[in-house]
Scaffold this active site. Structure first.
Site, PDB file in Angstrom:
ATOM      1  N   LYS A 118     -14.082   6.349 -27.148  1.00  0.00           N
ATOM      2  CA  LYS A 118     -14.984   5.197 -27.133  1.00  0.00           C
ATOM      3  C   LYS A 118     -14.958   4.419 -25.817  1.00  0.00           C
ATOM      4  O   LYS A 118     -15.885   3.661 -25.522  1.00  0.00           O
ATOM      5  CB  LYS A 118     -14.620   4.239 -28.275  1.00  0.00           C
ATOM      6  CG  LYS A 118     -14.676   4.852 -29.667  1.00  0.00           C
ATOM      7  CD  LYS A 118     -16.071   5.306 -30.027  1.00  0.00           C
ATOM      8  CE  LYS A 118     -16.110   5.841 -31.453  1.00  0.00           C
ATOM      9  NZ  LYS A 118     -17.462   6.356 -31.802  1.00  0.00           N
ATOM     10  N   ASP A 147       0.798  -1.227   0.000  1.00  0.00           N
ATOM     11  CA  ASP A 147       0.000   0.000   0.000  1.00  0.00           C
ATOM     12  C   ASP A 147       0.832   1.279   0.000  1.00  0.00           C
ATOM     13  O   ASP A 147       0.307   2.355  -0.270  1.00  0.00           O
ATOM     14  CB  ASP A 147      -0.938   0.029   1.211  1.00  0.00           C
ATOM     15  CG  ASP A 147      -2.090  -0.952   1.090  1.00  0.00           C
ATOM     16  OD1 ASP A 147      -2.221  -1.570   0.024  1.00  0.00           O
ATOM     17  OD2 ASP A 147      -2.847  -1.107   2.065  1.00  0.00           O
TER      18      ASP A 147
END
Length: 322
Positions: free
Chosen positions: A216, A129
């Site tokens: 897209k 983390d």
């Protein structure tokens, strides 16, 4: 200093084995006996402590996970339980303990140093983390980052083929560094972090603007600490009519052979931890800052005011995702 012990605790991270190897071999080079504690703090309670030799850490630098194993041990918060663990160290004449893990692991080490002055403790930051103060990087972060990048590059291929928006959920409870660094690396259209208040309506508007420009597909990178990927997808579809898919990368982020950067970091921090013990230091975490080895008292590491967040990188990621 004649005898030390080393353990890995909390969530595993790639490079922990390299750190154990460095601690072990640096200690033996300095004529210090080394003991491996298996199953983390639980192993201290169960007296699962065994002497390590040079060969014990052979062929480990490239292996993911931790050969010492790791386990959660919530009962270690109780003083009577800690007394038993301390006694298991004392009876072997162990004078120093190196703890490889995260914030919770450091707190256990601090308790030991407070309650038994003759046992020195040093913490090595091992967590994907990257949420430990006192260091620019934690062991395992770079490997996990590369795992995410490789995965999202493939996800973008299918997102492009089907003109979809993919919400990718990555680890990071209180610290969004994995999402931030990975998001910048893969060109994510939006990054959702626990350090930043993000209005999903704004995310929807940004995606809509992209569609108007002819885009897209999109990638939304979400750190698990602020919301789940599914929650993000559900919120998005309230504001915009798009085809979404959720991909939760999960524990794949913790596995795999450590990267070169993590192997070097683990080796440097492991060796430095032993040097600090030799110097009589205790209740400190080692780290790397501006490529220099450093040590920081546990109390400073725990201070919320010292928590790091790279706001400049976040702003850059937003600018580049237009």
């Amino acid at each position: 200093m004649k005898k030390i012990a080393v353990l890995t605790s909390g969530g595993d991270s790639p490079g922990m084995n390299a750190a154990v190897r460095a601690v072990t071999r640096t200690a033996i080079y300095n004529n210090i006996e080394v003991y491996g504690v298996y199953q983390g703090y639980q192993g201290l309670l169960d007296d699962d402590i065994h002497k390590l030799e040079l060969g014990s850490v052979g062929d480990t630098i490239q292996r993911g996970g931790t050969f010492l194993f790791s386990a959660r041990c919530p009962q270690f918060k109780e003083e009577d339980v800690r007394k038993k663990a301390i006694e298991n160290l004392r009876k072997r004449g162990i004078e120093g303990l190196v703890v490889i893990g995260g914030d919770g692991s450091y707190r256990g080490a601090q308790r030991i140093s407070e309650e038994c002055k003759e046992i020195q403790t040093i913490g090595i930051p091992g967590t994907i983390d990257n949420d430990i103060n006192g260091t620019d990087f934690t062991i395992g972060f770079d490997t996990a980052l590369n795992t995410i990048i490789e995965s999202v590059d493939k996800i973008r291929d299918t997102a492009s083929s089907h003109a979809r928006t993919f919400i990718v959920e990555v680890m990071g409870r209180d610290c969004g560094d994995l999402a931030l660094w990975a998001g910048l690396s893969v060109g994510a259209e939006t990054i959702v972090l626990p350090e930043v208040n993000t209005d999903i309506k704004d995310v929807a508007e940004k995606i809509e603007q992209g569609i108007k420009r002819g885009k897209k597909h999109s990638i939304v990178m979400v750190a698990e600490g602020c919301m789940s990927g599914q929650e993000c997808a559900d919120e998005l579809t309230k504001y915009i009519n798009i085809d979404t898919r959720v991909s939760v990368l999960g524990h794949i982020q913790r596995g795999g052979s450590p990267s070169g950067a993590d192997r070097v970091l683990a080796s440097r921090l492991g060796g430095y931890a032993v040097e600090l013990l030799k110097q009589g230091e205790t209740a400190k975490g080692v780290g790397i800052r501006n490529n220099q080895l450093t040590s920081t008292p546990f109390d400073e590491i725990f201070a919320e005011s010292n928590r790091k967040f790279n706001s400049q990188m976040y702003e850059l990621a937003k600018e580049l995702s237009i």
